[in-house]
Design a protein around this motif. Structure first.
Motif, PDB file in Angstrom:
ATOM      1  N   HIS A 132     -30.286 -58.983 -76.463  1.00  0.00           N
ATOM      2  CA  HIS A 132     -31.468 -59.831 -76.259  1.00  0.00           C
ATOM      3  C   HIS A 132     -31.273 -60.702 -75.012  1.00  0.00           C
ATOM      4  CE1 HIS A 132     -35.072 -61.576 -78.038  1.00  0.00           C
ATOM      5  NE2 HIS A 132     -34.571 -62.793 -77.967  1.00  0.00           N
ATOM      6  N   THR A 183     -37.359 -65.318 -76.342  1.00  0.00           N
ATOM      7  CA  THR A 183     -38.725 -65.016 -76.787  1.00  0.00           C
ATOM      8  C   THR A 183     -39.612 -66.188 -76.387  1.00  0.00           C
ATOM      9  OG1 THR A 183     -37.787 -63.746 -78.598  1.00  0.00           O
ATOM     10  CG2 THR A 183     -40.041 -64.446 -78.881  1.00  0.00           C
ATOM     11  N   ASN A 184     -40.904 -65.905 -76.166  1.00  0.00           N
ATOM     12  CA  ASN A 184     -41.864 -66.938 -75.736  1.00  0.00           C
ATOM     13  C   ASN A 184     -41.662 -68.249 -76.512  1.00  0.00           C
ATOM     14  OD1 ASN A 184     -44.269 -68.537 -75.623  1.00  0.00           O
ATOM     15  ND2 ASN A 184     -45.313 -66.767 -74.767  1.00  0.00           N
ATOM     16  N   GLN A 212     -43.392 -69.712 -80.319  1.00  0.00           N
ATOM     17  CA  GLN A 212     -42.577 -69.911 -81.531  1.00  0.00           C
ATOM     18  C   GLN A 212     -43.079 -71.117 -82.330  1.00  0.00           C
ATOM     19  OE1 GLN A 212     -38.277 -69.354 -81.291  1.00  0.00           O
ATOM     20  NE2 GLN A 212     -38.502 -68.495 -79.251  1.00  0.00           N
ATOM     21  N   TYR A 221     -39.149 -60.977 -85.962  1.00  0.00           N
ATOM     22  CA  TYR A 221     -37.762 -61.377 -86.227  1.00  0.00           C
ATOM     23  C   TYR A 221     -37.001 -60.263 -86.929  1.00  0.00           C
ATOM     24  CZ  TYR A 221     -39.740 -62.589 -90.844  1.00  0.00           C
ATOM     25  OH  TYR A 221     -40.395 -62.560 -92.044  1.00  0.00           O
ATOM     26  N   THR A 278     -37.715 -62.365 -82.171  1.00  0.00           N
ATOM     27  CA  THR A 278     -37.895 -61.278 -81.195  1.00  0.00           C
ATOM     28  C   THR A 278     -39.327 -61.245 -80.632  1.00  0.00           C
ATOM     29  OG1 THR A 278     -38.621 -59.769 -82.934  1.00  0.00           O
ATOM     30  CG2 THR A 278     -36.258 -59.834 -82.489  1.00  0.00           C
ATOM     31  N   ASN A 279     -39.516 -60.402 -79.642  1.00  0.00           N
ATOM     32  CA  ASN A 279     -40.864 -60.184 -79.085  1.00  0.00           C
ATOM     33  C   ASN A 279     -41.602 -59.179 -79.966  1.00  0.00           C
ATOM     34  OD1 ASN A 279     -40.845 -61.654 -76.302  1.00  0.00           O
ATOM     35  ND2 ASN A 279     -38.863 -60.677 -76.533  1.00  0.00           N
ATOM     36  N   GLY A 327     -33.689 -68.137 -81.059  1.00  0.00           N
ATOM     37  CA  GLY A 327     -34.946 -68.715 -81.501  1.00  0.00           C
ATOM     38  C   GLY A 327     -34.788 -70.204 -81.739  1.00  0.00           C
ATOM     39  N   GLN A 342     -39.911 -55.265 -80.541  1.00  0.00           N
ATOM     40  CA  GLN A 342     -38.584 -55.531 -79.971  1.00  0.00           C
ATOM     41  C   GLN A 342     -37.530 -55.639 -81.072  1.00  0.00           C
ATOM     42  OE1 GLN A 342     -37.298 -59.215 -78.558  1.00  0.00           O
ATOM     43  NE2 GLN A 342     -35.540 -58.281 -77.525  1.00  0.00           N
ATOM     44  N   ARG A 364     -46.748 -62.006 -79.816  1.00  0.00           N
ATOM     45  CA  ARG A 364     -45.498 -61.270 -79.602  1.00  0.00           C
ATOM     46  C   ARG A 364     -44.313 -61.994 -80.240  1.00  0.00           C
ATOM     47  NH1 ARG A 364     -46.721 -57.714 -80.398  1.00  0.00           N
ATOM     48  NH2 ARG A 364     -44.924 -56.557 -79.671  1.00  0.00           N
ATOM     49  N   ILE A 365     -44.447 -62.355 -81.498  1.00  0.00           N
ATOM     50  CA  ILE A 365     -43.321 -62.985 -82.204  1.00  0.00           C
ATOM     51  C   ILE A 365     -42.992 -62.191 -83.466  1.00  0.00           C
ATOM     52  CG2 ILE A 365     -42.463 -65.071 -83.366  1.00  0.00           C
ATOM     53  CD1 ILE A 365     -42.766 -65.663 -80.469  1.00  0.00           C
TER      54      ILE A 365
END
Ligand SMILES: Cc1ncc(COP(=O)(O)O)c(C=O)c1O
Length: 383
Positions: A258, A265-266, A270, A243, A94-95, A65, A99, A240-241
């Protein structure tokens, strides 16, 4: 052609998605199925994402991240969850919480391990377990949806690796009391078990209940995987965030999984979460009040209509029994959709002990909730 994966094919198509499919194209349907708050994502969060894209932040993100985000999560987790953590060692972005749960399974389990969960519980846990070859041991909740402590104790075998809790809970709305949490933790420590704790609803808690992160309690940090996300608090399920917070050993394992499965992750999203974490949490006060009001309304109307049900103290779900009406949860859900255009999730998707239940989400505006309760009443009166 040779056989495709028998493991993945064992998982049914999501019943929630099927219900949405049934409802799609029908403007008369009121959905009480949705697991997503109805307010719009706060503007600074949207701007954070937009600005990042304008700055062409479109390349791979650092695997764990963006450092600025990790530092803000560290600060949030220290203040809100009382965990003494370090952003370099103890966090991975994470997603979504989904996820995060997957990473917990990847890092903790080997095929054949057993996982104890109170049932009913959130549907994804069952399928994550299936995909990783983990055997789920469901312990039926007490009538008031509290965990059955004796049942949990009796479910432990030499193969038990971990327990998974989700408080406040989807689908029951149960929020663990300090005593229940202490009893669970005693069992975990006595039996040297890990804990996965899914805390996505930590802010949706009512009646003076306080959310406590188990990892903050004595002897728990090293054995706990804490899952959280921006999805529910900021009404940002599509970002989709999420942690994970855990020990360095566990986060290091997660980083490998991961890296090789999602490569991060996107990136721009973030930056939306960075702005979210900079916001004063008081933005949520009014939203919380509205959810509390909806909860009271739905609970009292369902009770008036004649359902057997437990008043939830957390999340935004309520789980009445349909037994009294001689219908299974599935029959109730299908018929009310056809006859009254109300979308409600059948209980059986949440485990083996909720066939005669339905899950109602009250994350819908109050006028729609009133109309939905009216339709449910009409349906029940005709039975
Ligand atoms: C208990 C629980 N955990 C995890 C999730 C998934 O969250 P996310 O959208 O952040 O993946 C949900 C979504 O409904 C949930 O209810």
């Amino acid at each position: 052609m040779k056989e495709t994966s028998y493991i993945v094919s064992k998982a049914p198509k999501s019943a929630i998605r099927e219900l949405f499919d049934l409802a799609s194209g029908r403007s008369d349907v009121i959905s009480l199925g949705i697991g997503q708050p109805d307010f719009t994502t706060p503007e600074p969060v949207l701007q954070g994402n937009i600005e990042a894209l304008k700055k062409k932040i479109t390349m791979y993100a650092p695997t764990r991240g963006v450092p600025e985000l990790l530092k803000l999560i560290e600060d949030k987790v220290q203040r809100k969850n009382n965990l003494n953590i370090n952003w370099k060692d103890n966090i991975i972005v994470t997603n979504g919480a989904s996820q995060a749960v997957t990473l917990a399974f990847a890092a903790l389990f080997n095929p054949g391990d057993e996982l104890i969960i109170s049932s009913p519980n959130f549907v994804s846990y069952f399928y994550c377990a299936l995909f990783f070859g983990v055997k789920v041991i469901e312990v039926k909740r007490n009538k008031d949806f509290s965990p059955n402590i004796e049942g949990i104790r009796n479910a432990i075998t030499p193969k038990t690796k971990a327990m998974l809790i989700n408080s406040p809970n989807n689908p029951t709305g149960h929020a663990l009391t300090p005593t229940e949490l202490k009893e669970i933790i005693d069992i975990l420590i006595e039996n040297d078990l890990y804990l996965i704790t899914d805390e996505v609803y930590e802010n949706y808690i009512y009646d003076g209940f306080k959310h406590v992160s188990p990892a903050s309690l004595n002897g728990m940090f090293e054995r706990t995987v804490t899952v959280n996300a921006m999805s529910k608090l900021y009404s940002a399920t599509g970002f989709r965030i999420g942690y994970v917070v855990s020990s360095k050993t566990i986060i290091d394992l997660m980083e490998k999984y991961h890296q090789y499965t999602v490569a991060g992750t996107n990136h721009a999203a973030q930056y939306g979460f960075i702005e979210a974490l900079k916001m004063d949490i008081s933005f949520f006060d009014k939203i919380w009040q509205s959810f509390d009001k909806r909860r009271n309304l739905v609970y009292s109307r369902l009770k008036e209509i004649g359902f057997d049900l437990v008043k939830p103290h957390g999340a935004f779900y309520i789980m009445p029994s349909t037994e009294k009406f001689n219908l299974t949860g599935s029959q109730f859900s299908q018929r009310i959709m056809k006859e009254q255009a109300v979308a409600i999730i059948p209980g059986n998707i949440f485990g083996s002990f909720s066939d005669n239940m339905i899950r109602i989400s009250y994350a819908t505006e109050i006028e729609k909730l009133k109309e939905a309760m009216h339709r449910i009443e009409k349906f029940v009166l005709k039975l």
